[in-house]
Design a protein around this motif. Sequence first.
Motif, PDB file in Angstrom:
ATOM      1  N   SER A  65       0.818  -1.212   0.000  1.00 41.28           N
ATOM      2  CA  SER A  65       0.000   0.000   0.000  1.00 41.28           C
ATOM      3  C   SER A  65       0.852   1.264   0.000  1.00 41.28           C
ATOM      4  O   SER A  65       0.479   2.281  -0.573  1.00 41.28           O
ATOM      5  N   PHE A  82       1.829   1.910  -3.548  1.00 42.04           N
ATOM      6  CA  PHE A  82       0.699   2.320  -4.387  1.00 42.04           C
ATOM      7  C   PHE A  82       0.477   3.833  -4.327  1.00 42.04           C
ATOM      8  O   PHE A  82       0.074   4.447  -5.302  1.00 42.04           O
ATOM      9  N   GLU A  83       0.762   4.422  -3.192  1.00 46.10           N
ATOM     10  CA  GLU A  83       0.529   5.851  -3.025  1.00 46.10           C
ATOM     11  C   GLU A  83       1.708   6.708  -3.473  1.00 46.10           C
ATOM     12  O   GLU A  83       1.523   7.868  -3.835  1.00 46.10           O
ATOM     13  N   GLU A 103      -1.994  -5.887  -9.025  1.00 50.05           N
ATOM     14  CA  GLU A 103      -1.893  -4.794  -8.063  1.00 50.05           C
ATOM     15  C   GLU A 103      -1.402  -3.497  -8.706  1.00 50.05           C
ATOM     16  O   GLU A 103      -1.549  -2.421  -8.115  1.00 50.05           O
ATOM     17  N   LEU A 154      -3.372  -0.377  -8.856  1.00 48.16           N
ATOM     18  CA  LEU A 154      -3.571   0.439  -7.657  1.00 48.16           C
ATOM     19  C   LEU A 154      -2.536   1.539  -7.520  1.00 48.16           C
ATOM     20  O   LEU A 154      -2.584   2.318  -6.566  1.00 48.16           O
ATOM     21  N   SER A 173      -1.842   4.631  -8.024  1.00 47.62           N
ATOM     22  CA  SER A 173      -2.682   5.768  -8.421  1.00 47.62           C
ATOM     23  C   SER A 173      -1.891   6.967  -8.921  1.00 47.62           C
ATOM     24  O   SER A 173      -2.422   7.793  -9.668  1.00 47.62           O
ATOM     25  N   GLU A 201      -6.300  -3.854 -15.770  1.00 45.50           N
ATOM     26  CA  GLU A 201      -6.089  -2.903 -14.677  1.00 45.50           C
ATOM     27  C   GLU A 201      -5.295  -1.680 -15.118  1.00 45.50           C
ATOM     28  O   GLU A 201      -5.322  -0.639 -14.447  1.00 45.50           O
ATOM     29  N   TYR A 226      -6.776   1.754 -15.209  1.00 42.57           N
ATOM     30  CA  TYR A 226      -7.143   2.489 -14.009  1.00 42.57           C
ATOM     31  C   TYR A 226      -6.229   3.683 -13.738  1.00 42.57           C
ATOM     32  O   TYR A 226      -6.560   4.538 -12.921  1.00 42.57           O
TER      33      TYR A 226
END
Length: 1008
Positions: A412, A415-416, A435, A438, A440, A459, A462
């Motif tokens: 996580s 991902f950020e 993944e 994700l 972003s 994906e 996204y």
Amino acid sequence: MEFSFLLQLVLLTWVFMASSRLCMGSSDVPLQLNDDVLGLIVFKSELHDPSSYLNSWSEDDDTPCSWKYIKCDPVTGRVSDVSLDGLGLSGKIGRGLEKLESLKVLSLSHNNFNGSISSELPLIGGLRTLNLSHNSLSGRIPVDLGNMTSIRFLDLSENSLSGPIPENLFENFFSLRFISLACNFLEGPIPSSLSRCVSLGGLNLSNNHLSGNPDFASGIWSLIRLRTLDLSHNAFSGPVPEGILAVHNLKVLQLQGNHFSGLLPDDLGLCPHLNRLDFSDNMFTGTLPGMLQMLNFVSFFSLSKNMFTGDFPWWIGKMSSLEYLDFSSNGFTGNLPVSLGDLKSLNYLSLSDNKMTGEVPVSLVSCTRLSLISLRGNSFNGSIPGGLFDLGLEEIDLSWNGLSGSIPPGSSRLFESLHKLDLSRNKLTGGIPAEMGLLSNLRYLNLSWNNLQSRFPPELGYFQELTVLDLRNNALYGSIPEDICDSNCLDILQLDGNSLTGTIPEEIGNCSSLYLLSLSHNRLIGFIPKAISRLKKLKILNLEFNELSGEIPQELGRLDNLLAVNISYNRLVGRLPSSGIFQNLDQSALQGNLGICSPLLKGPCKMNVPKPLVLNPYAYKNPMSGDNMGYKSSNSAKQRHGRFLSVSAIVAISAAILIVIGVLVVSLLNVSTRRRLAFVDTALESMCSSSSRSGSLATGKLVLFDSRSSQDWIHNPEALLNKASEIGGGVFGTVYKASLGGGGRIVAIKKLVTPNIIQNPEDFDREVRILGKARHPNLMTVKGYYLTPQLKLLISDYTPNGSLNSKLHGRSTSTPSLSWANRFKIALGTAKGLAHLHQSFRPPIIHYNLKPSNILLDENYNPKISDFGLARLLTKLDKHVISSRFQSALGYVAPELACQSLRVNEKCDIYGFGVMILELVTGRRPVEYGEDDVVILSEHVRVLLEQGNVLDCVDPSMREYPEDEVLPVLKLGLVCTSQIPSSRPSMPEVVQILQVIKTPVPQRMEVF
């Protein structure tokens, strides 16, 4: 006159006010306060204050202590501080300030002051702080500044000061604590008087042209109180001497961007307080001294772009304060030590482009503050430590190694935080982790040239910030997702060399920012979507080696920015779009299709349209004739067929005839023009020579823009040319090499033709000063001019390597030819110079006469464009004479210059640039006359390109060259020489394309 009148007016006003006060019994008003008011009002009168910040300054006040930006000494009541930073003021720093006898601080930074530094400033005896940084001051540093014995802080950075630093500048600076002369145009060595600044704590001479050997044992290295030393981005050379130990209090040492060489001094490790150490972009060699491990407080350490060798230092983990470590672009070998994990504060790690081997140590996972890691261009093997993808990294570049295994899934935190991920050119297997959708904030994703085997991950649609997506040369299959462009941010989409199937989605038209779309070498089917025509920024479109069918949408011809297209080896049929780049495509971009209609292809032409109704051409003849009655023999039909040529043949023959006629017409015009110009030149020369003999020449005026004494009156107008030697000539006059002034400064002097055309000296001065402001590394700097009614001279820098024309066509057999590296440097530098002229001036400065003889080369073969903007100086000259002079540059002149009805703009320069780079690559002149024919270079290259033999035209004297750079440069030259001005790219686009061509192979997109 205006200044003298204003000064008299202020003086009279002050005298009147003082007299009135005395008469009224106000004798208690101190006289010195009025001196401060007077000085500041006179200073203000020279300024332009667009925002009225100085409105509170009034000559009616008894004291300026209540004025904004003014501070006074509470004891004496005299002005002690004038701080006008960042107020948008302009004008010259003139008189008045010398009256502020108690002034301690004068700060005028971040304004628009111009002109030279006032000689009145050194008269302020008690000044301690002088800050004139971030202005537009020019000329030389006044020697008189050395008389400011009380000065402690001196900042002249971010101006346009030039010339050497005065040798005696530092003689009396015993109290100086800090000096910055950064970001100017200073040259020459550092004065030896610097060693007298015994209190100096900070020295910044960065971003100038200073040079010399850095053996400053009696200079810099003797300044024991020095804390900060920045000599970066100059031209210093030689080894760094031993003796740094003397500067044991040094905290910041920046020598990057010079020509330093040799080994690093061992005693560098004995500077215990060092915090920042930057030796990057030099020519240091050898191994690193082991004593560097003693630098426990260094947080920034960069040695990139040098020639260091040996194993990567095992002791690096002992430098426990490291936050930034960059050893990229060297020759380090061996494995990465496990001790890297001990650098708990490490934020930036770049070891790219070395020769290191082994596995990436798992201990790197312990560097929990790491935000960037780049190991690109080594020979690392093994798998990627999964823990790296659990850190809050912003950039990961592990490309061009031998890494194997799968891509870690990530966490996580990643991902950020992650913005860039480049794992290209490895041996990675498996699929693309789901993944990844994700991530972003991901902007750059390059997984190309691996062995990834999976369905194209949906994906990937996204991503909201992604600008570059490169998945080339993997084993991906499935269809292209329809939502791949939902973010509207994608600039580059490269999916070549996979096994993608299905159609190109219509939603591709939503990629409004896309300028490169490459889907070649897949199994795509169906039509080319019309939606591609909505991609107005698209420059490159590669669809070759697929199974696309149908006709090419005519709407694609409306893509004005499109520079390269390849649609070969599909199943396409029908007509090409009638506009845009499609009319200039070569055979290699079209071949291998079922039936595209083009004269370049030999196969059948298939049209997906119904057959038109054909009328009998003999239907309206005599009704009794045999033809009308159907008695038509096959022989007569064959004869009629033989009378007509195909449309393509007619077009080709017509074009050839027009070219031959054009060459003949221009040749005849040249003969007439030469006769007329010879008459004009002879008349002007006789006029000048007769005037010289009669001794009636008027006094001349010498103006040097970068000189403190900008105006000298001399009585011999030929004085500058007395000892000059002629080195060339051109459209606008003859060029001489001369020594200017007592310092032996070598300059180039251009004696302008037809000097009597410009009668108004003010017009001439204004136009030349505009040219003098055109400062760019790739433009010849105009230093000044010399003016009499009969003679006009332009003074500029001298370039020792002559012109590009002499290097291409005038060299002897014993002189080596230009290398490809130098040729490309010349092409890119010339493009940057032209782009500056087109972009930085309104209206833009158009050269009109770009050719190799106007491209001059300095000692490092950097190009300098000369003669730019000179057409403005001859605007009153007969238009036919001007036109004829341009016609003498046969082959370089854009075709629209011959047509008065067309608007002449920057595209004319782009045409000349295109011819020039073709000449650079081929070594041939733009037009060559043989016994039986005329060879036009651009057409010759175009034909060879269509035949697939374009490399046959490369200059044979250039033995080694990279084909993957030469070929796109040739194609760029052809695009720039398009007969249609709107089809030529802009100069900023040309610069961008050349930079892409020069990009290292792992990062380069195939431009053409």
